[in-house]
Scaffold this motif. Structure first.
Motif, PDB file in Angstrom:
ATOM      1  N   ILE A 162      -5.498  13.127  -2.786  1.00  0.00           N
ATOM      2  CA  ILE A 162      -5.741  13.164  -4.230  1.00  0.00           C
ATOM      3  C   ILE A 162      -7.139  13.685  -4.522  1.00  0.00           C
ATOM      4  O   ILE A 162      -7.337  14.508  -5.424  1.00  0.00           O
ATOM      5  CB  ILE A 162      -5.524  11.770  -4.842  1.00  0.00           C
ATOM      6  CG1 ILE A 162      -4.056  11.346  -4.675  1.00  0.00           C
ATOM      7  CG2 ILE A 162      -5.922  11.762  -6.321  1.00  0.00           C
ATOM      8  CD1 ILE A 162      -3.746   9.953  -5.161  1.00  0.00           C
ATOM      9  N   LEU A 177       2.043   1.535  -3.703  1.00  0.00           N
ATOM     10  CA  LEU A 177       0.945   1.892  -4.598  1.00  0.00           C
ATOM     11  C   LEU A 177       0.559   3.352  -4.441  1.00  0.00           C
ATOM     12  O   LEU A 177       0.400   4.094  -5.426  1.00  0.00           O
ATOM     13  CB  LEU A 177      -0.262   0.996  -4.310  1.00  0.00           C
ATOM     14  CG  LEU A 177      -1.562   1.335  -5.070  1.00  0.00           C
ATOM     15  CD1 LEU A 177      -1.376   1.119  -6.561  1.00  0.00           C
ATOM     16  CD2 LEU A 177      -2.723   0.481  -4.550  1.00  0.00           C
ATOM     17  N   ILE A 178       0.442   3.799  -3.196  1.00  0.00           N
ATOM     18  CA  ILE A 178      -0.003   5.169  -2.949  1.00  0.00           C
ATOM     19  C   ILE A 178       1.074   6.173  -3.339  1.00  0.00           C
ATOM     20  O   ILE A 178       0.771   7.252  -3.850  1.00  0.00           O
ATOM     21  CB  ILE A 178      -0.435   5.321  -1.478  1.00  0.00           C
ATOM     22  CG1 ILE A 178      -1.661   4.447  -1.213  1.00  0.00           C
ATOM     23  CG2 ILE A 178      -0.735   6.777  -1.132  1.00  0.00           C
ATOM     24  CD1 ILE A 178      -1.997   4.250   0.223  1.00  0.00           C
ATOM     25  N   ALA A 228       4.203  12.234  -1.716  1.00  0.00           N
ATOM     26  CA  ALA A 228       4.866  11.172  -2.484  1.00  0.00           C
ATOM     27  C   ALA A 228       6.284  10.937  -1.992  1.00  0.00           C
ATOM     28  O   ALA A 228       6.718   9.791  -1.797  1.00  0.00           O
ATOM     29  CB  ALA A 228       4.862  11.527  -3.972  1.00  0.00           C
ATOM     30  N   SER A 251       0.829  -1.203   0.000  1.00  0.00           N
ATOM     31  CA  SER A 251       0.000   0.000   0.000  1.00  0.00           C
ATOM     32  C   SER A 251       0.866   1.256   0.000  1.00  0.00           C
ATOM     33  O   SER A 251       0.532   2.253  -0.647  1.00  0.00           O
ATOM     34  CB  SER A 251      -0.952   0.000   1.200  1.00  0.00           C
ATOM     35  OG  SER A 251      -0.257   0.207   2.427  1.00  0.00           O
ATOM     36  N   THR A 302       0.470  16.672  -3.038  1.00  0.00           N
ATOM     37  CA  THR A 302       0.739  15.301  -3.495  1.00  0.00           C
ATOM     38  C   THR A 302       2.234  15.054  -3.691  1.00  0.00           C
ATOM     39  O   THR A 302       2.711  13.942  -3.475  1.00  0.00           O
ATOM     40  CB  THR A 302      -0.028  15.004  -4.792  1.00  0.00           C
ATOM     41  OG1 THR A 302       0.235  16.026  -5.763  1.00  0.00           O
ATOM     42  CG2 THR A 302      -1.534  14.944  -4.519  1.00  0.00           C
ATOM     43  N   ALA A 357       0.709   6.665  -7.008  1.00  0.00           N
ATOM     44  CA  ALA A 357      -0.516   7.417  -7.304  1.00  0.00           C
ATOM     45  C   ALA A 357      -0.314   8.897  -7.001  1.00  0.00           C
ATOM     46  O   ALA A 357      -0.786   9.770  -7.741  1.00  0.00           O
ATOM     47  CB  ALA A 357      -1.676   6.861  -6.476  1.00  0.00           C
ATOM     48  N   LEU A 358       0.404   9.200  -5.936  1.00  0.00           N
ATOM     49  CA  LEU A 358       0.671  10.595  -5.579  1.00  0.00           C
ATOM     50  C   LEU A 358       1.591  11.260  -6.609  1.00  0.00           C
ATOM     51  O   LEU A 358       1.410  12.437  -6.938  1.00  0.00           O
ATOM     52  CB  LEU A 358       1.301  10.663  -4.189  1.00  0.00           C
ATOM     53  CG  LEU A 358       0.368  10.332  -3.013  1.00  0.00           C
ATOM     54  CD1 LEU A 358       1.170  10.072  -1.740  1.00  0.00           C
ATOM     55  CD2 LEU A 358      -0.640  11.453  -2.790  1.00  0.00           C
ATOM     56  N   PHE A 416      -4.466   8.364   0.506  1.00  0.00           N
ATOM     57  CA  PHE A 416      -4.770   8.150  -0.906  1.00  0.00           C
ATOM     58  C   PHE A 416      -6.081   8.844  -1.282  1.00  0.00           C
ATOM     59  O   PHE A 416      -6.160   9.547  -2.290  1.00  0.00           O
ATOM     60  CB  PHE A 416      -4.879   6.646  -1.185  1.00  0.00           C
ATOM     61  CG  PHE A 416      -5.296   6.307  -2.584  1.00  0.00           C
ATOM     62  CD1 PHE A 416      -4.370   6.311  -3.607  1.00  0.00           C
ATOM     63  CD2 PHE A 416      -6.617   5.983  -2.877  1.00  0.00           C
ATOM     64  CE1 PHE A 416      -4.745   5.997  -4.907  1.00  0.00           C
ATOM     65  CE2 PHE A 416      -7.003   5.681  -4.162  1.00  0.00           C
ATOM     66  CZ  PHE A 416      -6.062   5.681  -5.182  1.00  0.00           C
ATOM     67  N   TRP A 417      -7.072   8.668  -0.439  1.00  0.00           N
ATOM     68  CA  TRP A 417      -8.391   9.225  -0.734  1.00  0.00           C
ATOM     69  C   TRP A 417      -8.415  10.736  -0.560  1.00  0.00           C
ATOM     70  O   TRP A 417      -8.835  11.479  -1.445  1.00  0.00           O
ATOM     71  CB  TRP A 417      -9.436   8.568   0.154  1.00  0.00           C
ATOM     72  CG  TRP A 417     -10.793   9.206   0.059  1.00  0.00           C
ATOM     73  CD1 TRP A 417     -11.418   9.940   1.015  1.00  0.00           C
ATOM     74  CD2 TRP A 417     -11.671   9.188  -1.065  1.00  0.00           C
ATOM     75  NE1 TRP A 417     -12.641  10.376   0.566  1.00  0.00           N
ATOM     76  CE2 TRP A 417     -12.824   9.923  -0.713  1.00  0.00           C
ATOM     77  CE3 TRP A 417     -11.607   8.614  -2.336  1.00  0.00           C
ATOM     78  CZ2 TRP A 417     -13.890  10.114  -1.580  1.00  0.00           C
ATOM     79  CZ3 TRP A 417     -12.673   8.799  -3.200  1.00  0.00           C
ATOM     80  CH2 TRP A 417     -13.795   9.538  -2.828  1.00  0.00           C
ATOM     81  N   ALA A 442       1.746  10.452  -9.805  1.00  0.00           N
ATOM     82  CA  ALA A 442       0.903  10.669 -10.983  1.00  0.00           C
ATOM     83  C   ALA A 442      -0.014  11.874 -10.782  1.00  0.00           C
ATOM     84  O   ALA A 442      -0.192  12.695 -11.688  1.00  0.00           O
ATOM     85  CB  ALA A 442       0.078   9.417 -11.270  1.00  0.00           C
ATOM     86  N   ALA A 443      -0.584  12.004  -9.595  1.00  0.00           N
ATOM     87  CA  ALA A 443      -1.471  13.135  -9.303  1.00  0.00           C
ATOM     88  C   ALA A 443      -0.707  14.452  -9.361  1.00  0.00           C
ATOM     89  O   ALA A 443      -1.229  15.464  -9.853  1.00  0.00           O
ATOM     90  CB  ALA A 443      -2.110  12.951  -7.924  1.00  0.00           C
TER      91      ALA A 443
END
Length: 235
Positions: free
Chosen positions: A216, A17-18, A55, A14, A51, A21-22, A212-213, A24-25
């Protein structure tokens, strides 16, 4: 030699993954600055900074978790101490972007101080400076103060006086994120320190899902409002 991430380490997965995602955001928010009008650029810049900071810290937190199996509390709170006040400042920024009058700076300072107090007591509880159960109370009180400010306080009154449906929608969604999305954090704290047989893995997994929620999603709400407002002025 750096320890590899085990495939069955879901908490470590996790973190990884997060963190991606951060990243990319962050790229998305900075690129999208060129799509919106100038009054929204600061808000999207702050979203990208939130973000980006998160990250970087997530890469370090993953390393701590994988290498030691211990909760990366120090890195976690350095991240939050920087990013949570920035998220609170976003309320002030979106109101300022469309308000015909100068938005009172008291909104900025109350939200900023409330977030710092909330985090300060949370850190004190998690690091043993204070008893975790005692520190939980003032931390939650500070969160309640933030919710009151955006629900019923001066920030709410300024928003109610604006004639901009895009900001009204964004404000309402951000309010819900702070109220319900942020409720995930005290859940993790509660399971980590209040429940018999609790463990840091469960707590960190919950914290990761919350980051994550909330981080982002907060930026995406502002981006959507900025794009809709910009396009409404050019159509």
């Amino acid at each position: 030699m750096t320890k590899m991430l085990p495939v069955n380490d879901y908490v470590g997965m996790s973190f990884w993954l997060i963190s991606m995602a951060l990243v990319a955001a962050t790229a998305f928010f900075f690129i999208e600055r060129d799509r919106v009008s100038s009054k929204w650029k600061t808000s999207l810049t702050v979203s990208g900074l939130v973000t980006l900071i998160a990250a970087v810290h997530y890469f370090y937190m993953r390393e701590v978790w994988v290498s030691t199996g211990e909760s990366p509390t120090a890195f976690r709170y350095i991240d939050w101490l920087l990013t949570v006040p920035l998220l609170m400042i976003e309320f002030y920024l979106i109101l300022s972007a469309v308000s015909p009058k100068k938005v009172p700076t008291g909104i900025f300072w109350r939200l900023l101080i409330g977030s710092i107090v909330m985090l300060g007591f949370g850190y004190a509880g998690e690091t043993g400076i204070m008893d975790a159960k005692i520190a939980f109370v003032p931390s939650m009180a500070a969160w309640a103060f933030i919710i009151w400010e955006i629900f019923r306080g001066e920030a709410s009154k300024v928003n109610a006086g604006l004639d901009n449906p895009n900001v009204q929608k964004a404000y309402k969604t951000m309010l819900l994120l702070v109220t319900f999305g942020w409720a995930i954090y005290p859940l993790g704290y509660f399971l980590g320190y209040f429940v018999d047989g609790s463990n840091s893995g469960t707590m960190n997994l919950i914290y990761n899902i919350a980051d994550f929620w909330n981080k982002i999603a907060f930026g995406l709400v502002i981006w959507a409002a900025a794009v809709a407002d910009t396009e409404s002025k050019t159509s």
